[in-house]
Design an enzyme around this catalytic site. Structure first.
Site, PDB file in Angstrom:
ATOM      1  N   GLU A  41       0.840  -1.198   0.000  1.00  0.00           N
ATOM      2  CA  GLU A  41       0.000   0.000   0.000  1.00  0.00           C
ATOM      3  C   GLU A  41       0.879   1.253   0.000  1.00  0.00           C
ATOM      4  O   GLU A  41       1.855   1.346   0.753  1.00  0.00           O
ATOM      5  CB  GLU A  41      -0.887  -0.026   1.246  1.00  0.00           C
ATOM      6  CG  GLU A  41      -1.752   1.198   1.448  1.00  0.00           C
ATOM      7  CD  GLU A  41      -2.564   1.128   2.736  1.00  0.00           C
ATOM      8  OE1 GLU A  41      -3.535   1.878   2.860  1.00  0.00           O
ATOM      9  OE2 GLU A  41      -2.218   0.297   3.625  1.00  0.00           O
ATOM     10  N   LYS A 116      -9.053   2.211  -2.498  1.00  0.00           N
ATOM     11  CA  LYS A 116      -9.301   1.558  -1.213  1.00  0.00           C
ATOM     12  C   LYS A 116     -10.722   1.843  -0.754  1.00  0.00           C
ATOM     13  O   LYS A 116     -11.176   2.997  -0.777  1.00  0.00           O
ATOM     14  CB  LYS A 116      -8.292   2.079  -0.171  1.00  0.00           C
ATOM     15  CG  LYS A 116      -8.317   1.349   1.167  1.00  0.00           C
ATOM     16  CD  LYS A 116      -7.165   1.826   2.048  1.00  0.00           C
ATOM     17  CE  LYS A 116      -7.079   1.066   3.351  1.00  0.00           C
ATOM     18  NZ  LYS A 116      -5.918   1.496   4.169  1.00  0.00           N
ATOM     19  N   CYS A 152      -5.219  -3.241   2.148  1.00  0.00           N
ATOM     20  CA  CYS A 152      -5.077  -3.300   3.603  1.00  0.00           C
ATOM     21  C   CYS A 152      -6.410  -3.516   4.324  1.00  0.00           C
ATOM     22  O   CYS A 152      -6.925  -4.620   4.379  1.00  0.00           O
ATOM     23  CB  CYS A 152      -4.359  -2.047   4.110  1.00  0.00           C
ATOM     24  SG  CYS A 152      -3.529  -2.325   5.708  1.00  0.00           S
TER      25      CYS A 152
END
Length: 567
Positions: A41, A116, A152
């Site tokens: 990330e 994300k 994540c």
């Protein structure tokens, strides 16, 4: 299809250096026959960039660096790179101006962008400050293989595992419905003790539940107070680990996806650590090494008292930087015992580090003379005791300034919690190496360290701990025994237990009340402390956000006493 996992150690803001790491990993991946390369990330800028994301020139430079990286990468390799993208609808529709993004780079250009979806705002995370959440399931097709993309936190919302949802959507479930062949996750997940076992258990649950192979890629390295442990891994559809990268160092591992079996094949699996003490040691060595390196230092200085805390910090520094780059300073006072000096010198000999001795007796006399008129008629107390610590702190800062060494603070978490430390004295420093390590764990790590031969002198581990601020003083004059103190602190700080619950666990009510009060009163000290390396899920650092001016501790104790009487 072979997929390479690049477990890189980015430096925040070093766009050319981070791009170079990705390029080098790509070249190695190609040599090993990989078709797809995964990076962590925000791999291009490093995680967490924090308020650098508010700087337009930084964002522009990142965009330029991404385009250049796409051109430089081997054309036969597809690469997923962590970056940011502008939210072009923010001006008209509202929302944050950026997305936390993964870019798919191939054949010299950016092919796709993935946003994300779940943005954490707890502990050390504050992503809603910068990012808008993505609204669509992320996937792409490579050589006729559909691949799901998560970033994540997107993995951390399986209601069957947690017993509840923290967010409305579950990106893994959405990708399973779409029928992808496997899911990749690009993470920057900070280390805490035992977290890897938790990650593996969580992803095993998701892999089995959704019948999805999962490849988890994690950043490695230290960035300020945060340590990233790497330990990237992959699981097949049965939830079995088929590969695992090393912990606390850069690595590149390759796992193969069998398109006939539609599953990941067994690859290399790095061994687990034998104990938590070994794991914490590795984390602290990496955290110190990267903090020193990334802040532009090469050498460190610290005070050696002959106590267990400074002994452990000196050992960590020697392992992280090499013995030639560590200077230990002995500063005996008239109250220092003979064994304090001999133990410190024995430690330095075991480690092979240089030492210098600066007696502070005359300096103490100078302070006493200067303050004599103002202090006349008062009793010897904390003010006089703390002068020793502040004299030592000044001397260490002078050495740091003069020679360009980074000063290491040596206080532990137990002391930081209750304020058993001196502002502008032993709290001086650029990094608090063991500020998240309780005193009982300090002893445990030292004993582990000595398991293959003495490094910490045995007398350091057996004598009663003492700050030696007056004749015959020991820590237990002011504090409960550390096994009792640390258990109370664990229940209070980590488990969020009430006074009544801590007392019910067997602790003395008056002691519990006192410790809770000390923790609250010491907040002003902790706010002025140097950054401390985080190794637990509740550290006195980025994720600790307590008020300084607060009376809740006293009120809480009153409420709990009343509640206890009613039961």
């Amino acid at each position: 299809m072979k997929i390479a996992i690049a477990q890189i150690n980015p430096t925040i803001g070093d766009l050319p250096g981070n791009a170079r790491q990705i390029l080098e990993a790509a070249q190695k991946a190609v040599s090993e026959g990989a078709r797809l390369l995964l990076t962590p990330e925000l791999s291009l800028c490093g995680y967490p960039p924090r308020d650098l994301l508010l700087n337009p020139s930084f964002l522009q430079a990142m965009s330029i660096a991404l385009q250049q990286l796409a051109r430089d990468l081997p054309p036969e390799l597809a690469v997923l790179v962590g970056t940011v993208e502008n939210n072009l609808t923010a001006h008209t529709h509202g929302g944050k101006s950026l997305f936390n993004t993964i870019a798919l780079l191939e054949k010299g250009r950016v092919q796709q962008l993935f946003h994300k979806r779940l943005l954490p705002t707890y502990d050390v995370f504050d992503e809603h400050r910068y990012f808008e959440a993505g609204s669509e399931a992320n996937y792409f097709t490579l050589d006729d293989v559909p691949i799901g993309v998560t970033i994540c936190e997107d993995l951390w919302n399986d209601e069957d595992f947690w017993g509840k949802r923290s967010y409305i959507t579950n990106p893994i479930a959405d990708l399973a419905i779409l029928g992808v062949d496997f899911i990749v996750n690009l993470s920057a997940s900070p280390y805490s003790v035992g977290k890897q076992k938790f990650r593996e258990a969580m992803l095993k649950h998701s892999a089995v539940r959704f019948r999805q192979p999962i490849i988890y890629t994690n950043q490695v390295g230290g960035n300020d107070d945060l340590i990233f442990d790497g330990r990237s891994f992959a699981l097949n559809r049965q939830g079995e680990i088929v590969c695992r990268a090393y912990g606390f160092k850069q690595d590149l591992v390759v796992v193969e996806f069998d398109e006939v079996q539609r599953d990941l094949q067994l690859g290399s699996i790095s061994p687990e650590y034998e104990s938590e003490d070994e794991e914490i040691w590795q984390a602290l060595v990496l955290g110190l090494r990267d903090y020193v390196r990334k802040c532009g230092f090469s050498k460190v200085v610290l005070g050696l008292s002959g106590g267990v805390d400074s002994s452990l910090v000196a050992a960590i520094a020697s392992a992280a930087l090499g013995k030639a780059n560590v200077l230990g300073v002995l500063m005996p006072s008239p109250y220092s015992s003979d064994h304090s000096i001999s133990d410190a010198l024995a430690l330095a000999e075991n480690l092979g580090i240089k030492t210098h001795t600066i007696p502070i007796g005359e300096l103490m006399q100078g302070y006493d003379k200067t303050l004599a008129e103002l202090f006349a008629g008062t009793e010897f107390g904390l003010a006089e005791e703390n002068l020793q610590s502040r004299i030592r702190g000044n001397l260490l800062m002078a050495l740091s300034n003069k020679f360009g060494h980074l000063l290491l603070s040596t206080g532990n978490k137990s002391e930081m919690a209750v304020g058993y430390c001196t502002l502008y004295g032993d709290m001086n420093g650029g990094l608090a190496v063991i500020a998240d390590v309780p005193k009982t764990r300090v002893y445990s790590i030292c004993q582990w360290l000595n398991s293959n031969g003495e490094i910490i002198p045995q007398n350091v581990l057996t004598k009663p701990p003492s700050a030696e601020l007056k004749p015959g003083q020991v820590d237990q004059d002011s504090l409960p025994p550390y096994d009792i103190l640390d258990d109370i602190l664990q229940r209070l700080i980590h488990n969020h237990e009430s006074t009544a619950e801590i007392v019910a666990a067997g602790h003395d009510p008056a002691t519990v009340d006192r410790i809770i009060t000390l923790v609250a009163r010491a907040e002003f000290k902790r706010r002025q402390a140097p950054p401390g390396l985080k190794i637990t899920d509740r550290a006195f650092g980025t994720g600790w956000r307590m008020p300084i001016a607060s009376k809740w501790a006293a009120i809480k104790n009153s409420y709990n006493r009343v509640f206890s009487l009613r039961q």
